[in-house]
Design a protein around this motif. Structure first.
Motif, short mmCIF file in Angstrom:
data_model
loop_
_atom_site.label_atom_id
_atom_site.label_comp_id
_atom_site.label_asym_id
_atom_site.label_seq_id
_atom_site.Cartn_x
_atom_site.Cartn_y
_atom_site.Cartn_z
N PRO A 206 -13.10 14.01 -8.30
CA PRO A 206 -12.29 14.52 -9.40
C PRO A 206 -11.77 15.93 -9.14
N ILE A 207 -10.57 16.19 -9.63
CA ILE A 207 -9.98 17.53 -9.66
C ILE A 207 -9.92 17.91 -11.13
N ALA B 170 -8.61 5.13 -13.42
CA ALA B 170 -8.63 6.57 -13.13
C ALA B 170 -7.53 7.27 -13.90
N GLU B 171 -7.89 8.32 -14.62
CA GLU B 171 -6.93 9.06 -15.43
C GLU B 171 -6.25 10.16 -14.61
N GLY B 172 -5.07 10.54 -15.03
CA GLY B 172 -4.39 11.68 -14.41
C GLY B 172 -3.69 11.31 -13.12
N LYS B 173 -3.52 12.32 -12.29
CA LYS B 173 -2.76 12.15 -11.05
C LYS B 173 -3.67 11.64 -9.93
N GLY C 288 -7.11 14.82 -12.33
CA GLY C 288 -6.76 13.72 -11.45
C GLY C 288 -7.88 13.50 -10.45
N TYR C 289 -7.60 12.65 -9.45
CA TYR C 289 -8.59 12.33 -8.42
C TYR C 289 -7.94 12.37 -7.05
N GLU C 290 -8.70 12.88 -6.07
CA GLU C 290 -8.26 12.75 -4.69
C GLU C 290 -8.91 11.50 -4.12
N GLN D 279 -18.51 17.61 -8.47
CA GLN D 279 -18.91 16.21 -8.27
C GLN D 279 -18.58 15.80 -6.84
N ARG D 280 -19.50 15.07 -6.22
CA ARG D 280 -19.26 14.56 -4.88
C ARG D 280 -18.31 13.36 -4.92
N PRO D 281 -17.62 13.06 -3.81
CA PRO D 281 -16.78 11.85 -3.76
C PRO D 281 -17.66 10.61 -3.94
N GLN D 282 -17.21 9.70 -4.80
CA GLN D 282 -18.00 8.50 -5.09
C GLN D 282 -17.08 7.30 -5.25
#
Length: 588
Positions: free
Chosen positions: A27-28, A87-90, A38-40, A239-242
């Motif tokens: 998450p960003i 997933a919400e956002g960008k 958003g999320y990467e 938060q770690r990438p999951q």
């Protein structure tokens, strides 16, 4: 080596054929309100293989001319899982800059492809990495423009990691700048990093670009970035990438809320820090499908309307100004060409948009740096990423001038620092604050005899120099005021108060030699006759600093009384020194 190469070839073929990759999301979040922006999407190869690390996987694909095939699988996977996980956002997608010129890439990211996953192009952010140098910059810029025209957004990744980042920013003019984690690591301990990130943040604000700090790993790093004013952040502390999406931890959300509240409480050191939301008008929005003729009729009915904000459903997607509409309708064929078309056909998607909490003086500076063609377009204001209202340039300039005049009335004419009215406002905010804040009172010792002997002009120079020392050392978000004469005040929540006092004392003591004649410096005092004709020796200028906390005070009077007691103890010791409430006296 041959066996190893064969193994890599087989493994890579298996990954491509079976689409054997995993997509994880990080998450960003907003560093203003802790909401997910958003999320990467990040790719992982098969577990426990040499290609589990995405860098090794993409390096192999690049060397063997199969980058497009891998990019396509990664992108499709990211979109599919982002859709299924809601997933919400960008959605931020990492893209090798050279692959963007590939015709297959251009064709593969169509609106039809996005429509399967019910996503708009402006919710996709191409994150340009610098794994490989951009070979043909001109073609690359043209490609970027191609995607911008389709309303995709662009982020420059790893800014601060290499030497070409700033050139890429000026050439690409991205929507986002992502600061490399090496720039973020231990930023709370590194003054140079703080200054660089602050400069980039100011540049981003004036350029309508968002800053994202990557690799935030500690509480202290996050607090420092909030203090600097960075817009968004991501990293292991958040938060770690999951593979699944989880809410942001309560600890992180409370920290962001607390730090922003604290920053707001002590940072109002100018009346011009009034936020833009206070003069925003809730202008009506119109749907993107509304015929241009109907929009024109609405404008004709109300001459005061500067234009309209345009939405697609609940989403703000553009604006139309009165001037733009008149321009399109002018000429012999203007009306017939545009009359029946929807307003979306002529609206501007690139418009000035600011957050409701942005100070008015900052908005004014950004607005005045716009292209001359758009200099007088109205400004759109959002709150928590939702449409809030608009501000016309006329209202903005009038309010800015009014605030500047009001502020100037309350400045000390010599130091140009806030005077007693503003100081009282700040002290009351300090009393009301829920967080721990320290108030430092400064007094220049032996100033009166110095003024009498050296004259008011020299005395004024001492005051001005001390004001400069305080301003240059005041922590970000702190407040400096001039009570009058040789008395000053500094309010800050900084936890390193002792270090701050020592630095101020050191700089003042070093500057003292510039205020005296050489013979007085050698004697270490000045000699003057009093009214009875008797010679008196007066020590050189020093400073006394009394530090008190807001914790035990209910009123400004109590705070001032406590400071007066502490200062009295402090002045009993010769030389420059400071005393922090009931702590032991520190001599320098």
């Amino acid at each position: 080596m041959a066996i190893e190469n064969h193994h890599h070839e087989e493994l890579f073929s298996y990954i491509i054929e079976e689409k054997a990759i995993q997509t994880v999301f990080q998450p960003i979040i907003s560093l203003h309100n802790s909401q997910i922006y958003g999320y990467e999407a990040l790719t992982r190869g098969p577990a426990n293989t040499s290609f589990e690390n995405p860098e090794a996987l993409f390096d192999y694909a690049l060397k063997n001319g199969q980058l497009w095939e891998l990019e396509h699988i990664c992108r499709a996977n990211a979109l599919k899982y982002a859709y299924h996980l809601k997933a919400e956002g960008k959605l931020f997608l990492n893209v090798n800059p050279n692959i963007m010129n590939d015709p297959k890439f251009k064709q593969g990211f169509t609106k039809d492809f996005l429509s399967i996953f019910q996503m708009d192009s402006d919710s996709i952010v191409f994150e340009i990495t610098e794994r490989e140098a951009i070979n043909n910059l001109k073609d690359f810029i043209n490609t970027i423009d191609h995607y911008k025209k389709q309303f995709y957004q662009i982020a420059i990744d790893d800014v601060g990691a290499g030497y070409s980042g700033l050139n890429v920013i000026t050439d690409v003019r991205p929507h986002f700048i992502k600061l490399d984690m090496k720039l973020i690591r231990d930023i709370n301990k590194d003054r140079t990093k703080q200054l660089l990130v602050r400069s980039l943040s100011e540049f981003a604000n004036y350029s309508q670009i968002h800053i994202i700090a990557e690799g935030i790993e500690t509480r202290e790093e996050l607090v420092t970035l909030i203090d600097i004013g960075v817009h968004f952040g991501q990293g292991y502390f958040i938060q770690r990438p999951q593979s699944n999406l989880y809410p942001i931890r309560e600890e992180v959300m409370r920290l962001i809320e607390t730090e922003n509240s604290r920053k707001y409480q002590v940072s109002l050191n100018r009346l011009t820090d009034t936020s833009i939301e206070q003069i925003a008008t809730p202008l009506r929005t119109i749907p993107s499908s509304m015929p241009i003729s109907k929009v024109s009729n609405l404008m004709e009915r109300n001459d005061a309307l500067p234009g309209f904000c345009i939405r697609d459903g609940n989403k703000l997607i553009g604006v139309i100004t009165r001037n733009k509409l008149h321009l399109k309708f002018s000429g012999p064929y203007g009306y017939s060409l545009y009359n029946k078309k929807p307003i979306a056909a002529i609206m501007s998607r690139n418009f000035m948009k600011v957050d409701a909490k942005t100070p008015i003086d900052v908005v004014a500076k950004i607005a005045m740096k716009r292209d001359p063609l758009h200099l007088y377009d109205f400004i759109t204001v959002t709150k928590d990423e939702q449409y809030f209202g608009v501000v016309t340039v006329k209202d903005l300039l009038e309010k800015s001038m009014q605030l500047e005049i009001d502020y100037a009335k309350h400045l000390n004419p010599l130091s140009e620092l806030p005077g007693n009215i503003i100081i009282e406002q700040q002290l009351q905010k300090c009393i009301d604050a829920s967080t721990d804040i320290t108030v430092l009172y400064f007094d220049i010792d032996n100033f009166k005899p110095y003024n009498d002997i050296y004259g008011f002009e020299k005395g004024d120079k001492v005051i001005i120099r001390f004001a400069e020392i305080l301003e240059s050392n005041c922590p970000s978000g702190g407040f400096v005021g001039h009570i009058g004469g040789d008395d000053f005040i500094l309010i800050t929540d900084s936890s390193q108060i002792s270090e701050l006092c020592e630095k101020i004392v050191q700089q003042f003591d070093e500057s003292v030699e510039h205020f005296y004649h050489a013979h007085d410096l050698l004697k270490g005092c000045i000699v003057s006759k009093n009214r009875h004709g008797i010679e008196e020796h007066f020590p050189l200028l020093t400073i006394s600093i009394a530090g008190v906390s807001n914790k035990d005070c209910q009123t400004i009077f109590q705070l001032s009384e406590l400071a007066s007691q502490v200062k009295k103890q402090c002045k009993q010791i010769s030389g420059s020194n400071y005393l922090l409430q009931v702590q032991s006296l520190k001599l320098t």
